[in-house]
Design a protein around this motif. Structure first.
Motif, PDB file in Angstrom:
ATOM      1  N   HIS A  77      28.150  42.709  48.721  1.00 49.82           N
ATOM      2  CA  HIS A  77      29.592  42.897  48.556  1.00 49.82           C
ATOM      3  C   HIS A  77      29.959  43.393  47.141  1.00 49.82           C
ATOM      4  O   HIS A  77      30.815  44.277  46.988  1.00 49.82           O
ATOM      5  CB  HIS A  77      30.287  41.555  48.851  1.00 49.82           C
ATOM      6  N   HIS A 119      31.922  46.690  45.546  1.00 49.32           N
ATOM      7  CA  HIS A 119      33.022  46.729  44.561  1.00 49.32           C
ATOM      8  C   HIS A 119      32.691  47.696  43.425  1.00 49.32           C
ATOM      9  O   HIS A 119      33.537  48.479  43.001  1.00 49.32           O
ATOM     10  CB  HIS A 119      33.269  45.329  43.989  1.00 49.32           C
ATOM     11  N   SER A 131      36.344  39.181  40.646  1.00 53.41           N
ATOM     12  CA  SER A 131      36.868  39.007  42.008  1.00 53.41           C
ATOM     13  C   SER A 131      37.164  37.535  42.248  1.00 53.41           C
ATOM     14  O   SER A 131      37.179  36.733  41.307  1.00 53.41           O
ATOM     15  CB  SER A 131      35.851  39.532  43.018  1.00 53.41           C
ATOM     16  N   GLY A 132      37.377  37.182  43.527  1.00 59.30           N
ATOM     17  CA  GLY A 132      37.677  35.798  43.844  1.00 59.30           C
ATOM     18  C   GLY A 132      36.453  34.895  43.686  1.00 59.30           C
ATOM     19  O   GLY A 132      36.578  33.702  43.432  1.00 59.30           O
ATOM     20  N   GLY A 133      35.269  35.472  43.824  1.00 61.94           N
ATOM     21  CA  GLY A 133      34.051  34.669  43.759  1.00 61.94           C
ATOM     22  C   GLY A 133      33.155  34.994  42.570  1.00 61.94           C
ATOM     23  O   GLY A 133      32.200  34.270  42.304  1.00 61.94           O
ATOM     24  N   GLY A 182      39.353  35.373  39.566  1.00 58.94           N
ATOM     25  CA  GLY A 182      40.280  35.382  40.701  1.00 58.94           C
ATOM     26  C   GLY A 182      40.552  33.969  41.209  1.00 58.94           C
ATOM     27  O   GLY A 182      41.677  33.625  41.572  1.00 58.94           O
ATOM     28  N   ASP A 206      44.046  31.986  41.592  1.00 58.62           N
ATOM     29  CA  ASP A 206      44.463  31.331  42.836  1.00 58.62           C
ATOM     30  C   ASP A 206      44.776  29.847  42.612  1.00 58.62           C
ATOM     31  O   ASP A 206      45.756  29.315  43.139  1.00 58.62           O
ATOM     32  CB  ASP A 206      43.378  31.482  43.916  1.00 58.62           C
ATOM     33  N   GLY A 259      46.639  35.830  42.517  1.00 56.32           N
ATOM     34  CA  GLY A 259      46.617  36.944  41.556  1.00 56.32           C
ATOM     35  C   GLY A 259      47.868  37.803  41.596  1.00 56.32           C
ATOM     36  O   GLY A 259      48.569  37.946  40.584  1.00 56.32           O
ATOM     37  N   PRO A 260      48.189  38.357  42.782  1.00 49.53           N
ATOM     38  CA  PRO A 260      49.370  39.218  42.848  1.00 49.53           C
ATOM     39  C   PRO A 260      50.650  38.455  42.482  1.00 49.53           C
ATOM     40  O   PRO A 260      51.523  38.993  41.793  1.00 49.53           O
ATOM     41  CB  PRO A 260      49.408  39.664  44.309  1.00 49.53           C
ATOM     42  N   SER A 318      50.774  37.881  38.649  1.00 45.87           N
ATOM     43  CA  SER A 318      50.993  39.114  37.874  1.00 45.87           C
ATOM     44  C   SER A 318      52.427  39.621  38.046  1.00 45.87           C
ATOM     45  O   SER A 318      53.018  40.131  37.107  1.00 45.87           O
ATOM     46  CB  SER A 318      49.962  40.189  38.214  1.00 45.87           C
ATOM     47  N   GLY A 336      38.709  42.358  43.102  1.00 49.00           N
ATOM     48  CA  GLY A 336      40.138  42.143  43.350  1.00 49.00           C
ATOM     49  C   GLY A 336      41.005  42.004  42.106  1.00 49.00           C
ATOM     50  O   GLY A 336      42.114  42.542  42.047  1.00 49.00           O
ATOM     51  N   VAL A 337      40.502  41.303  41.086  1.00 46.63           N
ATOM     52  CA  VAL A 337      41.317  41.097  39.873  1.00 46.63           C
ATOM     53  C   VAL A 337      41.495  42.416  39.099  1.00 46.63           C
ATOM     54  O   VAL A 337      42.442  42.565  38.328  1.00 46.63           O
ATOM     55  CB  VAL A 337      40.700  39.993  38.968  1.00 46.63           C
ATOM     56  N   ASN A 394      44.784  44.181  38.821  1.00 53.01           N
ATOM     57  CA  ASN A 394      45.807  43.713  37.877  1.00 53.01           C
ATOM     58  C   ASN A 394      46.134  44.804  36.846  1.00 53.01           C
ATOM     59  O   ASN A 394      45.279  45.222  36.062  1.00 53.01           O
ATOM     60  CB  ASN A 394      45.288  42.447  37.169  1.00 53.01           C
ATOM     61  N   LEU A 408      40.647  46.086  45.839  1.00 59.05           N
ATOM     62  CA  LEU A 408      40.690  44.937  46.759  1.00 59.05           C
ATOM     63  C   LEU A 408      39.658  45.155  47.861  1.00 59.05           C
ATOM     64  O   LEU A 408      39.137  46.259  48.022  1.00 59.05           O
ATOM     65  CB  LEU A 408      42.102  44.828  47.345  1.00 59.05           C
ATOM     66  N   ASP A 409      39.363  44.089  48.628  1.00 54.13           N
ATOM     67  CA  ASP A 409      38.328  44.211  49.647  1.00 54.13           C
ATOM     68  C   ASP A 409      38.637  45.325  50.650  1.00 54.13           C
ATOM     69  O   ASP A 409      39.760  45.418  51.162  1.00 54.13           O
ATOM     70  CB  ASP A 409      38.161  42.873  50.390  1.00 54.13           C
TER      71      ASP A 409
HETATM   72  O1  KG4 Z   1      37.538  41.234  45.510  1.00 56.13           O
HETATM   73  P1  KG4 Z   1      38.514  40.406  46.243  1.00 56.13           P
HETATM   74  O2  KG4 Z   1      39.531  41.106  47.097  1.00 56.13           O
HETATM   75  O3  KG4 Z   1      37.750  39.355  47.127  1.00 56.13           O
HETATM   76  C1  KG4 Z   1      36.566  38.758  46.686  1.00 56.13           C
HETATM   77  O4  KG4 Z   1      35.508  39.435  46.746  1.00 56.13           O
HETATM   78  O5  KG4 Z   1      36.654  37.626  46.189  1.00 56.13           O
HETATM   79  O6  KG4 Z   1      39.255  39.504  45.158  1.00 56.13           O
HETATM   80  C2  KG4 Z   1      40.212  38.581  45.529  1.00 56.13           C
HETATM   81  C3  KG4 Z   1      40.763  37.955  44.282  1.00 56.13           C
HETATM   82  C4  KG4 Z   1      41.721  36.813  44.571  1.00 56.13           C
HETATM   83  O7  KG4 Z   1      41.350  35.717  43.787  1.00 56.13           O
HETATM   84  C5  KG4 Z   1      43.074  37.364  44.152  1.00 56.13           C
HETATM   85  O8  KG4 Z   1      43.963  36.381  43.678  1.00 56.13           O
HETATM   86  C6  KG4 Z   1      42.672  38.329  43.043  1.00 56.13           C
HETATM   87  O9  KG4 Z   1      41.493  38.923  43.512  1.00 56.13           O
HETATM   88  N1  KG4 Z   1      43.692  39.371  42.805  1.00 56.13           N
HETATM   89  C7  KG4 Z   1      44.325  39.529  41.635  1.00 56.13           C
HETATM   90  C8  KG4 Z   1      45.267  40.579  41.820  1.00 56.13           C
HETATM   91  N2  KG4 Z   1      45.142  41.025  43.101  1.00 56.13           N
HETATM   92  C9  KG4 Z   1      44.165  40.270  43.696  1.00 56.13           C
HETATM   93  N3  KG4 Z   1      44.214  38.859  40.464  1.00 56.13           N
HETATM   94  C10 KG4 Z   1      45.013  39.240  39.450  1.00 56.13           C
HETATM   95  N4  KG4 Z   1      45.945  40.211  39.553  1.00 56.13           N
HETATM   96  C11 KG4 Z   1      46.097  40.909  40.708  1.00 56.13           C
HETATM   97  N5  KG4 Z   1      47.019  41.858  40.784  1.00 56.13           N
END
Ligand code: KG4
Ligand code: ZN
Length: 368
Positions: free
Chosen positions: A114, A118, A149-151, A176, A180, A193-194, A197, A296-297, A300, A329-330
């Motif tokens: 994954h 990214h 990312s989230g993980g 991320g 959350d 995150g969204p 921000s 995902g982050v 931002n 994003l994913d």
């Molecule tokens: O990459 P992703 O879509 O999924 C994973 O692989 O984990 O990342 C998801 C993470 C979540 O924690 C979400 O809150 C964060 O990305 N995220 C953001 C923003 N958009 C998504 N964090 C900060 N600012 C953003 N605009």
């Protein structure tokens, strides 16, 4: 060549058809069906619920991806699927569906990491000829990629395509995950995150318009964990706890929109300060030609802007590269992009025709 890519590692059911030619990748379709609203009720992703939704959505999403791409299944040359890391019940839906299609259509199947997806989101829709082949254009190696990312939160050094050296990573929560968790503390819902921000930028405009922020909000300050450490590791769990303490001291303040906005702003800035500072320090050490971001982050906007500014100021000769927001994003197009570069480098392509028999989902798959 045409690749059908499938991604179901978390809470997005995604399929894409991409075209790879030479060193270029075009996205013919990129369908993402999000389960965010479903999981929001629970404050986070519930693995078995996610699997059930993936099961309902996977075939329609693949059908739409093929339809939109105008590529018939017989013209697909490779099927690519996220094999990990992620939630096992969720991964299994994408994996088993792609195994079935691989067997049915007699097409090769490739499992993709994954995070590799990214990273390769940076190569979509751009002329990414490496310097070795073309001195004039594209993303130059070595690359230093900030994966957030989230993980995952990692600084990854890539000497060339498909070569990964993790030079730093979080010792506890991912960036991320911290967004959350803090959003949950502030009652801002999921995903954090969204939400954070959005509120943080509202706070910036309040301050810029010179509305008088209240005294308590002004005095808010959060730590920048590990910002001074000599290594390139991160730690975000203490930052989350610091927010929790602030709120516990005065829970009624959660009703005060200015207070919540001020905390959101300060928290986001603390995360950005650490990410930017560590990335610049790592780049000074490892001397990449390109700094990129992924995950995902990386959607931002403040992080994108502030890292760009810091690169220009500190390392003016280093290229700064960001993926299109929709590929931060994913999504499945990024999985296809990574698969394309892997396929190009593979000597024994024949083995992939039998992969439907043996690829396994791996929740903790390592990037190699
Ligand atoms: O990459 P992703 O879509 O999924 C994973 O692989 O984990 O990342 C998801 C993470 C979540 O924690 C979400 O809150 C964060 O990305 N995220 C953001 C923003 N958009 C998504 N964090 C900060 N600012 C953003 N605009
Ligand atoms: Zn992701």
């Amino acid at each position: 060549m045409h690749i059908l890519a499938i991604e179901t590692s978390c809470d997005e059911t995604a399929a894409a058809v991409i075209r790879g030619q030479g060193e270029k990748i075009g996205v013919l379709s990129n369908i993402v069906s999000s389960q965010v609203q479903l999981h929001a009720q629970w404050g986070g992703v519930v693995p078995n619920l996610a699997a059930r939704e993936h099961l309902k959505n996977i075939i329609p999403v693949i059908e739409r991806a093929l339809e939109k791409s105008k590529i018939a299944s017989r013209d697909i040359d490779l099927i690519a699927v996220t094999a990990g890391p992620g939630l096992i019940p969720a991964l299994l839906i994408g994996l088993n569906t792609s195994k079935t299609l691989s067997y049915l259509w007699q097409k090769p199947l490739m499992g993709i990491h994954h995070i590799e997806g990214h990273i390769y989101a940076n190569f979509i829709g751009k002329n990414q000829k490496s310097e070795i082949r073309n001195k004039k254009s594209g993303i130059k190696f070595p690359i230093l990629c900030l994966v957030v990312s989230g993980g995952h939160t990692q600084l990854i050094y890539m000497k060339n395509h498909l070569s990964y050296k993790i030079i730093g990573q979080t010792l506890d929560d991912a960036a991320g995950e911290a967004f959350d968790k803090v959003a949950r503390i502030l009652n801002l819902g999921y995903p954090g995150g969204p939400a954070i921000s959005r509120i943080a930028s509202a706070w910036t405009s309040i301050v810029q318009k010179k509305h008088k922020p209240d005294r308590h909000s002004m005095s808010l300050s959060l730590p920048r964990p590990m910002i001074g450490s000599k290594d390139f590791n991160f730690s975000f769990s203490g930052l989350k706890t610091a927010v929790l303490y602030l709120v516990k001291k005065a829970p009624v303040k959660l009703k005060d929109k200015k207070f919540v906005a001020a905390i959101s702003h300060e928290f986001q800035q603390a995360v950005i300060d650490v990410l930017v500072s560590k990335t610049i320090n790592a780049a000074k050490n490892y001397k990449p030609k390109t700094i990129s971001i992924a995950g995902g982050v990386s959607a931002n906007l403040e992080l994108r802007k502030q890292l760009e500014k810091a690169v220009k100021k500190n390392l003016p000769h280093v290229q700064y590269q960001t993926p299109d927001i929709k590929y931060s994003l994913d999504n499945a197009a990024m999985i296809g992009a990574a698969a394309y570069f892997r396929w190009q480098s593979e000597k024994n392509k024949k083995k992939f025709i039998n992969h439907w028999k043996n690829i396994e989902a791996d929740a903790n798959l390592k990037l190699k």
